[in-house]
Scaffold this motif. Sequence first.
Motif, mmCIF file in Angstrom:
data_model
loop_
_atom_site.group_PDB
_atom_site.id
_atom_site.type_symbol
_atom_site.label_atom_id
_atom_site.label_comp_id
_atom_site.label_asym_id
_atom_site.label_seq_id
_atom_site.Cartn_x
_atom_site.Cartn_y
_atom_site.Cartn_z
ATOM 1 N N LEU A 170 -82.716 10.591 -43.816
ATOM 2 C CA LEU A 170 -81.478 10.652 -44.591
ATOM 3 C C LEU A 170 -81.214 9.325 -45.304
ATOM 4 O O LEU A 170 -80.868 9.303 -46.508
ATOM 5 N N LEU A 171 -81.382 8.212 -44.584
ATOM 6 C CA LEU A 171 -81.146 6.912 -45.195
ATOM 7 C C LEU A 171 -82.149 6.641 -46.319
ATOM 8 O O LEU A 171 -81.781 6.082 -47.372
ATOM 9 N N SER A 172 -83.380 7.024 -46.104
ATOM 10 C CA SER A 172 -84.399 6.815 -47.153
ATOM 11 C C SER A 172 -84.064 7.617 -48.397
ATOM 12 O O SER A 172 -84.211 7.130 -49.538
ATOM 13 N N ALA A 173 -83.612 8.861 -48.180
ATOM 14 C CA ALA A 173 -83.285 9.694 -49.344
ATOM 15 C C ALA A 173 -82.110 9.104 -50.125
ATOM 16 O O ALA A 173 -82.138 9.045 -51.370
ATOM 17 N N ARG A 174 -81.068 8.654 -49.438
ATOM 18 C CA ARG A 174 -79.917 8.098 -50.134
ATOM 19 C C ARG A 174 -80.269 6.782 -50.829
ATOM 20 O O ARG A 174 -79.781 6.505 -51.946
ATOM 21 N N SER A 175 -81.086 5.961 -50.201
ATOM 22 C CA SER A 175 -81.473 4.704 -50.859
ATOM 23 C C SER A 175 -82.348 4.975 -52.085
ATOM 24 O O SER A 175 -82.210 4.284 -53.114
ATOM 25 N N ARG A 176 -83.228 5.974 -52.014
ATOM 26 C CA ARG A 176 -84.059 6.292 -53.182
ATOM 27 C C ARG A 176 -83.208 6.808 -54.334
ATOM 28 O O ARG A 176 -83.498 6.529 -55.515
ATOM 29 N N VAL A 177 -82.159 7.561 -53.999
ATOM 30 C CA VAL A 177 -81.268 8.049 -55.061
ATOM 31 C C VAL A 177 -80.603 6.873 -55.775
ATOM 32 O O VAL A 177 -80.533 6.833 -57.015
ATOM 33 N N LEU A 178 -80.120 5.909 -55.002
ATOM 34 C CA LEU A 178 -79.465 4.748 -55.621
ATOM 35 C C LEU A 178 -80.456 3.911 -56.432
ATOM 36 O O LEU A 178 -80.134 3.441 -57.543
ATOM 37 N N ALA B 263 -69.158 3.395 -55.104
ATOM 38 C CA ALA B 263 -68.982 2.349 -56.125
ATOM 39 C C ALA B 263 -69.903 2.581 -57.323
ATOM 40 O O ALA B 263 -69.502 2.360 -58.472
ATOM 41 N N VAL B 264 -71.127 3.020 -57.094
ATOM 42 C CA VAL B 264 -72.069 3.279 -58.195
ATOM 43 C C VAL B 264 -71.588 4.445 -59.036
ATOM 44 O O VAL B 264 -71.663 4.414 -60.288
ATOM 45 N N ARG B 265 -71.062 5.528 -58.377
ATOM 46 C CA ARG B 265 -70.557 6.653 -59.171
ATOM 47 C C ARG B 265 -69.348 6.248 -60.000
ATOM 48 O O ARG B 265 -69.173 6.716 -61.145
ATOM 49 N N ALA B 266 -68.538 5.368 -59.437
ATOM 50 C CA ALA B 266 -67.407 4.868 -60.234
ATOM 51 C C ALA B 266 -67.891 4.014 -61.404
ATOM 52 O O ALA B 266 -67.330 4.069 -62.511
ATOM 53 N N GLN B 267 -68.934 3.244 -61.203
ATOM 54 C CA GLN B 267 -69.494 2.425 -62.276
ATOM 55 C C GLN B 267 -70.135 3.278 -63.350
ATOM 56 O O GLN B 267 -70.089 2.928 -64.551
ATOM 57 N N LEU B 268 -70.709 4.408 -62.993
ATOM 58 C CA LEU B 268 -71.331 5.289 -63.985
ATOM 59 C C LEU B 268 -70.298 5.840 -64.958
ATOM 60 O O LEU B 268 -70.634 6.150 -66.114
ATOM 61 N N ARG B 269 -69.077 5.972 -64.497
ATOM 62 C CA ARG B 269 -68.027 6.482 -65.394
ATOM 63 C C ARG B 269 -67.527 5.403 -66.370
ATOM 64 O O ARG B 269 -66.818 5.707 -67.331
ATOM 65 N N ASP B 270 -67.887 4.163 -66.111
ATOM 66 C CA ASP B 270 -67.441 3.068 -66.992
ATOM 67 C C ASP B 270 -68.562 2.033 -67.095
ATOM 68 O O ASP B 270 -68.495 0.948 -66.527
ATOM 69 N N LEU B 271 -69.614 2.363 -67.885
ATOM 70 C CA LEU B 271 -70.755 1.460 -68.013
ATOM 71 C C LEU B 271 -70.457 0.267 -68.911
ATOM 72 O O LEU B 271 -71.145 -0.761 -68.840
ATOM 73 N N ALA B 272 -69.428 0.374 -69.709
ATOM 74 C CA ALA B 272 -69.130 -0.728 -70.636
ATOM 75 C C ALA B 272 -68.535 -1.919 -69.917
ATOM 76 O O ALA B 272 -68.584 -3.045 -70.441
ATOM 77 N N GLN C 73 -83.122 5.003 -57.842
ATOM 78 C CA GLN C 73 -83.442 5.776 -59.040
ATOM 79 C C GLN C 73 -82.344 5.632 -60.101
ATOM 80 O O GLN C 73 -82.634 5.531 -61.304
ATOM 81 N N ILE C 74 -81.085 5.607 -59.655
ATOM 82 C CA ILE C 74 -79.980 5.407 -60.603
ATOM 83 C C ILE C 74 -80.104 4.041 -61.273
ATOM 84 O O ILE C 74 -79.915 3.893 -62.508
ATOM 85 N N LEU C 75 -80.441 3.032 -60.494
ATOM 86 C CA LEU C 75 -80.615 1.694 -61.080
ATOM 87 C C LEU C 75 -81.758 1.686 -62.081
ATOM 88 O O LEU C 75 -81.635 1.072 -63.175
#
Length: 456
Positions: A423-431, A299-308, A433-435
């Motif tokens: 693995l879970l910590s790495a994926r949560s940190r990535v998200l 969902a976040v990657r889809a949102q990155l393609r349409d930030l407006a 960081q995107i925020l």
Amino acid sequence: MSRKLLLTVLLCLLSLSAQAAAPANGADALLRQVQEAAGQNAKLNQEREQRFLADKNQQAALLQRAEAELAAARARSDAARARFAANQKAIAELKTQLQARAGDYAQVQSAVKESAGAFRALASESFVSAQYPQRLEAINQLADQSGYPGAAQLESYWVVLQQELVEGGAVRRFQAPVVGSDGQRAPAEVLRVGSFAAFSEGRYLIFDPPSAALQVVARQPGWHWRSLARDFAVQPEGLAPILIDPTHGSLLAQEALRPDLIERIHQGGLIAYVIIVVGIFGVIAALWQLAFLLRVGRAVRAQLRDLAQPRRDNPLGRVLSAFQGDPARGIEDAEVLELRLSEAILREIPALERFQPLLRLIVAAGPLLGLVGTVTGMIITFQVIQEQGAGDPRLMAGGISQAMITTVLGLGVAVPMLFVNALLSARSRVLVQILDEQSAGLLARHLETQRRHESA
């Protein structure tokens, strides 16, 4: 003479007595009677002498004939002794010849008997004997025979050896009685691989020498090996992998004594159950959070393609929706926007880092629970040694099994949870960081727009 004298005296006495009793005028009659008696006696005596002489001649003839028979018997006895001595001499010579001629044959007999005894031990465990059980009788007779084997026996033994050699490298199908796990014997189709393995309906069989029957292994090997047996049974031709036992069933029998995974867990006792329950909770939490992070990431990657067009179905969209400032308003609006963005990010972080403290707790608790089981198992072992002694190691197997199994289970739960938590910590940190990046970019764009308005 004495006999005649005695008869005369008797006649006189009779005449005197007759004269005494008879009257005088009967003397002539008495005399005649005496004379007649004397004549009769003389005639009797003559007859007796003749009979005596005849008996004497007869006895002489019998004696002569007996002597002749005795001489003939002695002659026959001497001839028999001579023949017996000759026969004994001939027998001794024949025995000498037999021993001389049978020397090599005795060595052959000894070698054949020894070979038959050694082959009997091999044939009694060979799966070929399950297909040809009658050959064991011939081998037993040849191995236990005390005399020299005949040509027919040697030929049959050679046939059995040749049969073992040929059948040891062949794959055969045949019908034979099979003893199932319930102890009931029923005919079934058997697939034999040389003299090393046999299968029936995908089940491994062992050969029981006392009953000369095939038996289903009480505990079959793993699923992979059973599938190989089933695939091998339907293989039309060519090469195919198969599990064989070169010990003719000993390794499969030992396999039946090995506990499976469930039995090993039971050996671990209560501590093993606690470790498994904790591990199950950890796996469920990890899978739940991993699925959540994967869904949020898409969902976040889809949102990155349409930030407006921010959407409320993902953390980034909710953070972008928190932006409500107006660029025409002053710097205070920028500070308020920064606080709103920080608040929105902090609101999303707990959901992204959910269950991670629990997984870290499980990673730390797993080895500790295993250590508790180890100590408990060693206590049981020492108690058994104190009660029963250390003579039989099998008595201590229960406590040692509990100690080792709980240790393995504790590490088996902690090590995977450690990687999953990473693995879970790495994926949560990535998200997160995107925020942070998107909120910082949004704030920077807002300040740039505000400065352009001020300069205008």
